[in-house]
Design an enzyme around this catalytic site. Structure first.
Site, mmCIF file in Angstrom:
data_model
loop_
_atom_site.group_PDB
_atom_site.id
_atom_site.type_symbol
_atom_site.label_atom_id
_atom_site.label_comp_id
_atom_site.label_asym_id
_atom_site.label_seq_id
_atom_site.Cartn_x
_atom_site.Cartn_y
_atom_site.Cartn_z
ATOM 1 N N GLY A 1 5.426 -5.263 2.909
ATOM 2 C CA GLY A 1 5.689 -4.350 1.797
ATOM 3 C C GLY A 1 6.758 -4.818 0.830
ATOM 4 C CB SER B 1 0.293 -10.563 -0.935
ATOM 5 O OG SER B 1 -0.848 -9.809 -1.261
ATOM 6 C CG ASP C 1 -2.255 -9.946 -4.126
ATOM 7 O OD1 ASP C 1 -1.797 -10.432 -5.190
ATOM 8 O OD2 ASP C 1 -2.079 -8.767 -3.786
ATOM 9 C CE1 TYR D 1 -1.398 -2.784 -11.105
ATOM 10 C CE2 TYR D 1 -3.095 -1.145 -10.586
ATOM 11 C CZ TYR D 1 -2.714 -2.463 -10.785
ATOM 12 O OH TYR D 1 -3.657 -3.465 -10.680
HETATM 13 P P1 ADP Z 1 2.299 -6.153 1.015
HETATM 14 O O1 ADP Z 1 0.904 -6.687 0.978
HETATM 15 O O2 ADP Z 1 2.976 -6.212 -0.311
HETATM 16 O O3 ADP Z 1 3.145 -6.761 2.086
HETATM 17 P P2 ADP Z 1 0.882 -3.796 1.724
HETATM 18 O O4 ADP Z 1 1.283 -2.374 1.863
HETATM 19 O O5 ADP Z 1 -0.253 -4.145 0.836
HETATM 20 O O6 ADP Z 1 2.196 -4.605 1.355
HETATM 21 O O7 ADP Z 1 0.488 -4.358 3.154
HETATM 22 C C1 ADP Z 1 1.317 -4.118 4.275
HETATM 23 C C2 ADP Z 1 0.461 -3.621 5.427
HETATM 24 O O8 ADP Z 1 -0.309 -4.717 5.959
HETATM 25 C C3 ADP Z 1 1.275 -3.119 6.589
HETATM 26 O O9 ADP Z 1 1.598 -1.762 6.423
HETATM 27 C C4 ADP Z 1 0.321 -3.326 7.755
HETATM 28 O O10 ADP Z 1 -0.633 -2.290 7.804
HETATM 29 C C5 ADP Z 1 -0.411 -4.594 7.363
HETATM 30 N N1 ADP Z 1 0.236 -5.769 7.970
HETATM 31 C C6 ADP Z 1 0.828 -6.785 7.323
HETATM 32 N N2 ADP Z 1 1.308 -7.693 8.197
HETATM 33 C C7 ADP Z 1 0.997 -7.252 9.434
HETATM 34 C C8 ADP Z 1 1.215 -7.734 10.770
HETATM 35 N N3 ADP Z 1 1.872 -8.867 10.999
HETATM 36 N N4 ADP Z 1 0.748 -6.978 11.805
HETATM 37 C C9 ADP Z 1 0.101 -5.838 11.571
HETATM 38 N N5 ADP Z 1 -0.130 -5.327 10.352
HETATM 39 C C10 ADP Z 1 0.306 -6.012 9.291
HETATM 40 MG MG MG Z 2 -0.648 -5.865 -0.226
#
Ligand code: ADP
Ligand code: MG
Length: 391
Positions: A130, A134, A180, A230
């Site tokens: 988050g 990405s 992304d 957005y």
């Molecule tokens: P960003 O893509 O900017 O990091 P997003 O909200 O789009 O933020 O994605 C984050 C989400 O992706 C997390 O809330 C989770 O659901 C999932 N995620 C990302 N990395 C992992 C991981 N290592 N293990 C489990 N879920 C993950």
């Molecule tokens: Mg994302």
């Protein structure tokens, strides 16, 4: 302050293997990795047929996996409960939500007629969650790469990226552009991924000079405006294009915007000025890099930030402060350019700087930012890195 290390892939793989052994009691036979991404220039124009120029960062999601001879997938991720997925059924979104990115990718393979064999898998990650880097695209692209390995098939990179994007749309409910997943899938060491969002074609642009690096500074804030803001900006650009009477923003010149300035009205005229100028800046940045002229990126990144702040109005106090600090360190202090990156209203900035001074620059940025805001930022360095792959 020493910059935090980007853990080598071998270390992530070893951590994933250890967790895999603990969870499943056997040795993994496959490792798949995919990186997060950051955008160097070309902001808020992916949905305007523009150009974006992100790169894959040295932060990865890694799967350790092994076929298990059952019709089920058992998937763990550090800090999450183990998930079981029945692979004999077409996947639909479900709970836990984090596994939806993987369900969506499995569904993409199923829709292409693949029968996925059962497997056990464990995930470890060095992509901050988050933070606008990405992690979601990294998770999708790593999962797709793992399935390629399990099925012993190779999908075209573009098809894999589009499959991952569809997983994000349909299973996570995020109507993202192609940036992304393209960056995570197509990224290469020493290459930026210039994407023509009109044709959907990526082009790799050299970023060879080892004396340059990019600092990614997370402001640690996320303002409420993010989602509504957005949608409102997208609407502004649609309204603007309709008034300009052009089929695509790529057909719009700055003189068209100027000629219809009053008719476009506030704030659509300024939004239009951002779109047209940012497309030109991104094309200019790619051209300069192809001629190995990195210095030209400084003014382009500065103008991009100012345009996002003043015309597109997606910056915020914290992003402006972080960028101002980098600017005041200046070229004599080793900074070439700085700007906000990503959707805005918080999130991260990118600072292009001299590699040898990156630590010192990051230290100043962290100290000054904390002094100004009371918030401790997270800053790390990355050069363009390799996209999704099996290893
Ligand atoms: P960003 O893509 O900017 O990091 P997003 O909200 O789009 O933020 O994605 C984050 C989400 O992706 C997390 O809330 C989770 O659901 C999932 N995620 C990302 N990395 C992992 C991981 N290592 N293990 C489990 N879920 C993950
Ligand atoms: Mg994302």
């Amino acid at each position: 302050m020493a910059l935090p290390l980007n853990p080598p892939l071998a270390d992530l793989a070893s951590d994933a293997s250890t967790a895999f052994r603990e969870a499943f009691g056997s040795e993994p036979t496959l490792h798949a990795a995919a990186p997060g991404r950051v955008n160097l220039i070309g902001e808020h124009i992916d949905y305007c047929d523009g150009f974006v120029m992100p790169f894959a960062i040295e932060r990865y999601i890694v799967f350790a996996a092994r076929a298990n001879g059952t019709p089920e997938a058992h998937i763990g991720s550090t800090g999450q409960d183990l998930v079981t997925l029945d692979l004999s059924k077409r996947k639909e979104p479900g709970i836990p939500k984090w596994a939806n990115y993987i369900r969506g990718v499995i569904r993409g393979f199923q829709d292409r007629g693949h029968h996925i064999p059962g497997f056990d898998a464990w995930i470890v990650s060095s992509v901050p969650l988050g933070a606008g880097l990405s992690s979601s695209a990294a998770l999708e692209c790593a999962a797709a790469t793992l399935l390629e390995g399990l099925l012993d098939t190779v999908m075209e990179t573009k098809e894999k990226a589009l499959l991952a994007q569809k997983a994000e749309h349909d299973f996570a409910g995020v109507p993202c552009g192609i940036m992304d997943q393209f960056a995570s899938a197509f990224g290469q060491a020493n290459r930026l991924v210039l994407i023509d969002c009109q044709s959907g074609e990526p082009e790799l642009v050299p970023f060879e000079n080892p004396d340059l690096t990019v600092l990614i500074a997370n402001t640690m804030v996320h303002h409420e405006l993010s989602d509504g803001g957005y949608a409102a900006r997208r609407k502004n650009t649609e309204d603007g294009l309709a008034i300009l009477g052009k089929p695509s923003w790529r057909d719009v010149e700055m003189s068209d915007v100027e000629a219809k300035w009053d008719e476009l009205g506030e704030p659509v005229n300024r939004r239009a000025r951002h779109v047209v100028s940012e497309i030109a800046r991104t094309i200019g940045a790619a051209k300069s890099l192809k001629q190995n002229d990195f210095e030209a990126l400084g003014p382009l990144m500065a103008a991009s930030h100012d345009s996002l702040r003043d015309d597109f109005e997606v910056s915020c106090k914290e992003l402006d402060i972080m960028v101002e600090i980098a600017r005041s360190i200046g070229r004599s202090g080793g900074v070439i350019g700085a700007r906000m990156t990503g959707g805005g209203f918080g999130g991260s900035t990118v600072t292009l700087c001299e590699s040898g001074r990156a630590s010192e620059i990051a230290e100043t940025m962290a100290a000054e930012y904390e002094k100004a805001t009371g918030i401790k930022p997270e800053i790390f360095a990355s050069r363009p890195s390799r996209g999704a792959h099996l290893f």
